[in-house]
Design a protein around this motif. Sequence first.
Motif, PDB file in Angstrom:
ATOM      1  N   LYS A  87       0.835  -1.224   0.000  1.00 19.41           N
ATOM      2  CA  LYS A  87       0.000   0.000   0.000  1.00 19.41           C
ATOM      3  C   LYS A  87       0.857   1.256   0.000  1.00 19.41           C
ATOM      4  CE  LYS A  87      -4.144  -1.932   2.019  1.00 19.41           C
ATOM      5  NZ  LYS A  87      -4.626  -2.430   3.300  1.00 19.41           N
TER       6      LYS A  87
ATOM      7  N   LEU B  82       3.820   1.273  -1.537  1.00 19.22           N
ATOM      8  CA  LEU B  82       4.810   0.922  -2.573  1.00 19.22           C
ATOM      9  C   LEU B  82       6.118   0.438  -1.926  1.00 19.22           C
ATOM     10  CD1 LEU B  82       4.190   3.649  -5.326  1.00 19.22           C
ATOM     11  CD2 LEU B  82       3.064   1.456  -4.991  1.00 19.22           C
TER      12      LEU B  82
ATOM     13  N   ALA C 179       9.695   2.083  -3.291  1.00 24.58           N
ATOM     14  CA  ALA C 179       9.608   3.469  -3.796  1.00 24.58           C
ATOM     15  C   ALA C 179      10.365   4.464  -2.925  1.00 24.58           C
ATOM     16  CB  ALA C 179       8.153   3.881  -3.940  1.00 24.58           C
ATOM     17  N   GLY C 180      11.270   3.958  -2.075  1.00 21.05           N
ATOM     18  CA  GLY C 180      12.127   4.873  -1.317  1.00 21.05           C
ATOM     19  C   GLY C 180      11.976   4.701   0.174  1.00 21.05           C
ATOM     20  N   ALA C 181      12.707   5.524   0.895  1.00 22.71           N
ATOM     21  CA  ALA C 181      12.501   5.613   2.336  1.00 22.71           C
ATOM     22  C   ALA C 181      11.110   6.204   2.553  1.00 22.71           C
ATOM     23  CB  ALA C 181      13.568   6.511   2.945  1.00 22.71           C
ATOM     24  N   ASP C 182      10.522   5.917   3.715  1.00 18.14           N
ATOM     25  CA  ASP C 182       9.134   6.319   3.974  1.00 18.14           C
ATOM     26  C   ASP C 182       9.058   7.820   4.278  1.00 18.14           C
ATOM     27  OD1 ASP C 182       6.584   6.822   5.156  1.00 18.14           O
ATOM     28  OD2 ASP C 182       6.369   4.664   5.465  1.00 18.14           O
ATOM     29  N   ILE C 183       8.523   8.559   3.294  1.00 15.73           N
ATOM     30  CA  ILE C 183       8.476  10.023   3.409  1.00 15.73           C
ATOM     31  C   ILE C 183       7.524  10.446   4.531  1.00 15.73           C
ATOM     32  CG2 ILE C 183       7.930  12.162   2.161  1.00 15.73           C
ATOM     33  CD1 ILE C 183       8.596  10.535  -0.458  1.00 15.73           C
ATOM     34  N   ILE C 184       6.432   9.682   4.703  1.00 18.02           N
ATOM     35  CA  ILE C 184       5.458  10.027   5.762  1.00 18.02           C
ATOM     36  C   ILE C 184       6.158   9.961   7.128  1.00 18.02           C
ATOM     37  CG2 ILE C 184       3.154   9.491   6.729  1.00 18.02           C
ATOM     38  CD1 ILE C 184       3.000   9.880   3.675  1.00 18.02           C
TER      39      ILE C 184
ATOM     40  N   TYR D 253       8.809   0.382  -9.454  1.00 18.27           N
ATOM     41  CA  TYR D 253       9.534   1.567  -8.964  1.00 18.27           C
ATOM     42  C   TYR D 253      10.662   1.159  -8.027  1.00 18.27           C
ATOM     43  CZ  TYR D 253       5.903   4.650 -10.801  1.00 18.27           C
ATOM     44  OH  TYR D 253       5.057   5.335 -11.627  1.00 18.27           O
TER      45      TYR D 253
ATOM     46  N   GLY E  55      15.087   6.140  -4.754  1.00 24.93           N
ATOM     47  CA  GLY E  55      15.679   6.574  -3.492  1.00 24.93           C
ATOM     48  C   GLY E  55      16.240   5.385  -2.715  1.00 24.93           C
TER      49      GLY E  55
ATOM     50  N   GLU F  38      18.906   2.327  -3.527  1.00 30.62           N
ATOM     51  CA  GLU F  38      20.063   2.090  -2.639  1.00 30.62           C
ATOM     52  C   GLU F  38      20.065   0.659  -2.099  1.00 30.62           C
ATOM     53  OE1 GLU F  38      18.823   5.648  -0.520  1.00 30.62           O
ATOM     54  OE2 GLU F  38      20.844   6.430  -0.712  1.00 30.62           O
TER      55      GLU F  38
ATOM     56  N   PRO G 275      15.480  10.299  -6.413  1.00 29.31           N
ATOM     57  CA  PRO G 275      14.754  11.574  -6.461  1.00 29.31           C
ATOM     58  C   PRO G 275      14.854  12.414  -5.192  1.00 29.31           C
ATOM     59  CG  PRO G 275      13.226   9.781  -6.024  1.00 29.31           C
ATOM     60  CD  PRO G 275      14.605   9.178  -6.055  1.00 29.31           C
TER      61      PRO G 275
ATOM     62  N   PRO H 280      20.691  11.701  -0.740  1.00 27.08           N
ATOM     63  CA  PRO H 280      20.509  10.291  -0.410  1.00 27.08           C
ATOM     64  C   PRO H 280      21.066  10.032   0.987  1.00 27.08           C
ATOM     65  CG  PRO H 280      21.570  10.544  -2.550  1.00 27.08           C
ATOM     66  CD  PRO H 280      21.564  11.897  -1.913  1.00 27.08           C
ATOM     67  N   GLY H 281      20.480   9.069   1.681  1.00 30.90           N
ATOM     68  CA  GLY H 281      20.952   8.800   3.038  1.00 30.90           C
ATOM     69  C   GLY H 281      21.280   7.348   3.300  1.00 30.90           C
ATOM     70  N   PHE H 282      21.048   6.501   2.286  1.00 27.10           N
ATOM     71  CA  PHE H 282      21.292   5.074   2.495  1.00 27.10           C
ATOM     72  C   PHE H 282      22.437   4.571   1.608  1.00 27.10           C
ATOM     73  CE2 PHE H 282      16.494   4.123   3.619  1.00 27.10           C
ATOM     74  CZ  PHE H 282      16.583   4.958   4.715  1.00 27.10           C
TER      75      PHE H 282
ATOM     76  N   GLN I  46      13.897   9.740 -13.711  1.00 27.22           N
ATOM     77  CA  GLN I  46      13.607   8.303 -13.682  1.00 27.22           C
ATOM     78  C   GLN I  46      14.270   7.616 -14.880  1.00 27.22           C
ATOM     79  OE1 GLN I  46       9.376   7.685 -13.237  1.00 27.22           O
ATOM     80  NE2 GLN I  46       9.375   8.554 -11.178  1.00 27.22           N
TER      81      GLN I  46
HETATM   82  N1  CAA Z   1       7.121   6.926   1.294  1.00 28.63           N
HETATM   83  C1  CAA Z   1       5.887   6.777   1.811  1.00 28.63           C
HETATM   84  N2  CAA Z   1       4.808   6.486   1.065  1.00 28.63           N
HETATM   85  C2  CAA Z   1       4.992   6.335  -0.262  1.00 28.63           C
HETATM   86  C3  CAA Z   1       6.253   6.461  -0.881  1.00 28.63           C
HETATM   87  C4  CAA Z   1       7.354   6.764  -0.028  1.00 28.63           C
HETATM   88  N3  CAA Z   1       8.604   6.859  -0.509  1.00 28.63           N
HETATM   89  N4  CAA Z   1       6.113   6.280  -2.206  1.00 28.63           N
HETATM   90  C5  CAA Z   1       4.805   6.015  -2.414  1.00 28.63           C
HETATM   91  N5  CAA Z   1       4.127   6.063  -1.243  1.00 28.63           N
HETATM   92  C6  CAA Z   1       2.693   5.857  -1.033  1.00 28.63           C
HETATM   93  C7  CAA Z   1       1.887   7.079  -1.457  1.00 28.63           C
HETATM   94  O1  CAA Z   1       1.868   8.048  -0.433  1.00 28.63           O
HETATM   95  C8  CAA Z   1       0.534   6.461  -1.715  1.00 28.63           C
HETATM   96  O2  CAA Z   1      -0.117   6.249  -0.490  1.00 28.63           O
HETATM   97  P1  CAA Z   1      -1.679   6.623  -0.319  1.00 28.63           P
HETATM   98  O3  CAA Z   1      -2.378   5.678  -1.271  1.00 28.63           O
HETATM   99  O4  CAA Z   1      -1.952   6.335   1.116  1.00 28.63           O
HETATM  100  O5  CAA Z   1      -1.832   8.055  -0.716  1.00 28.63           O
HETATM  101  C9  CAA Z   1       0.886   5.090  -2.273  1.00 28.63           C
HETATM  102  O6  CAA Z   1       2.232   4.821  -1.883  1.00 28.63           O
HETATM  103  C10 CAA Z   1       0.824   5.039  -3.802  1.00 28.63           C
HETATM  104  O7  CAA Z   1       1.639   6.084  -4.304  1.00 28.63           O
HETATM  105  P2  CAA Z   1       1.110   7.173  -5.364  1.00 28.63           P
HETATM  106  O8  CAA Z   1      -0.351   7.426  -5.171  1.00 28.63           O
HETATM  107  O9  CAA Z   1       2.012   8.367  -5.266  1.00 28.63           O
HETATM  108  O10 CAA Z   1       1.334   6.384  -6.709  1.00 28.63           O
HETATM  109  P3  CAA Z   1       1.678   6.978  -8.144  1.00 28.63           P
HETATM  110  O11 CAA Z   1       1.549   5.868  -9.114  1.00 28.63           O
HETATM  111  O12 CAA Z   1       0.881   8.214  -8.411  1.00 28.63           O
HETATM  112  O13 CAA Z   1       3.232   7.433  -8.044  1.00 28.63           O
HETATM  113  C11 CAA Z   1       5.534   7.170  -7.439  1.00 28.63           C
HETATM  114  C12 CAA Z   1       4.211   6.475  -7.813  1.00 28.63           C
HETATM  115  C13 CAA Z   1       6.082   7.945  -8.672  1.00 28.63           C
HETATM  116  C14 CAA Z   1       6.526   6.107  -7.024  1.00 28.63           C
HETATM  117  C15 CAA Z   1       5.271   8.169  -6.290  1.00 28.63           C
HETATM  118  O14 CAA Z   1       4.590   7.483  -5.240  1.00 28.63           O
HETATM  119  C16 CAA Z   1       6.505   8.775  -5.700  1.00 28.63           C
HETATM  120  O15 CAA Z   1       7.067   9.684  -6.280  1.00 28.63           O
HETATM  121  N6  CAA Z   1       6.926   8.289  -4.527  1.00 28.63           N
HETATM  122  C17 CAA Z   1       8.055   8.841  -3.797  1.00 28.63           C
HETATM  123  C18 CAA Z   1       9.371   8.465  -4.442  1.00 28.63           C
HETATM  124  C19 CAA Z   1      10.518   9.128  -3.705  1.00 28.63           C
HETATM  125  O16 CAA Z   1      10.630  10.338  -3.649  1.00 28.63           O
HETATM  126  N7  CAA Z   1      11.389   8.291  -3.133  1.00 28.63           N
HETATM  127  C20 CAA Z   1      12.547   8.767  -2.405  1.00 28.63           C
HETATM  128  C21 CAA Z   1      12.231   8.908  -0.953  1.00 28.63           C
HETATM  129  S1  CAA Z   1      13.502   9.744  -0.070  1.00 28.63           S
HETATM  130  C22 CAA Z   1      14.702   8.590   0.161  1.00 28.63           C
HETATM  131  O17 CAA Z   1      14.569   7.437  -0.187  1.00 28.63           O
HETATM  132  C23 CAA Z   1      15.898   9.140   0.844  1.00 28.63           C
HETATM  133  C24 CAA Z   1      17.009   8.217   1.083  1.00 28.63           C
HETATM  134  O18 CAA Z   1      17.908   8.046   0.309  1.00 28.63           O
HETATM  135  C25 CAA Z   1      17.070   7.529   2.334  1.00 28.63           C
END
Ligand code: CAA
Length: 261
Positions: free
Chosen positions: A24, A26, A65-70, A108, A111, A115, A134, A142-144, A168
Amino acid sequence: MAYQNILLEQKEPGIYLLTINRPKSLNALNDAVLDELYHAVGEIARDPGARVVLVTGSGDRAFVAGADIIEMQDFSAMEAKAFSEKALRAFRSIESLAVPAVALVNGYCLGGGCELAISCDWILASEKAVFGQPEVNLGVTPGFGGSQRLQRLIGRGRAMEMLMTGRQVKADEALAWGLVNHVYPAAELMDKGLEAARMIASKGPVAVRLTKQALQLGQDMDLFNACVMESDSFALTFSTRDQKEGMRAFVEKRPARFQGK
Ligand code: CAA
């Protein structure tokens, strides 16, 4: 340990499948996932019968899809540091795991997901795979380990481009860049991963472990010392039954029956 956010199963003797299981979100990596990941890799490390681990993401949309932004959004600097260190510890445990780890990237891979994938020994991707770093879109680095492992894997210029633009990179481009080894139709990815795992599991287990170790240790050594270290590994294999069996089987023109001893 009972896992809530990952799945750890042994698909066949010695062949582990580790799945990040938060579809849920990703499969975003939060604190709990990183703890479970580290623990699961430790379980595999303690199994002398382990031969290989496949790492993938649950569902058909994302590897991770990455580290948990929430979870991260309200972190203080020190909380971010602790989170990063937890991920580094988990990813390092994959890198230093004695047996090979192969990432099966099924969507996907962004991030912290990218890593994680590049902490594995190599990557097999589906045609739907999308890679990216991203973090700059979110105002963070990046942190990982991404800024370090990526440039070692695909070169400085390509890593710089991914990290500075957050763009991407689709599977075919990732293949051309050497980020992934093979690209398969999505429906075939798991079978191809298992095929690769069976191939590895059929080889001399001690030799596979020592070969991974030689590559891992050697990458940060000068060439002369790295080759000396390899020479020691080579010599060590001559103390194993597997070496006697492998070479005898060749001479007798039959398949080897390795015992990992
Ligand atoms: N953290 C938390 N929740 C995430 C997430 C993330 N990285 N990526 C996706 N989700 C969640 C969304 O919030 C959404 O939840 P809800 O249904 O509760 O709203 C669900 O997954 C589905 O995502 P989308 O509705 O956004 O799906 P989409 O098809 O429109 O887009 C996506 C897909 C392009 C992958 C988009 O979700 C996105 O851009 N995600 C974030 C990617 C990102 O920025 N990753 C890097 C994080 S930072 C990091 O990782 C730092 C590091 O080095 C440690």
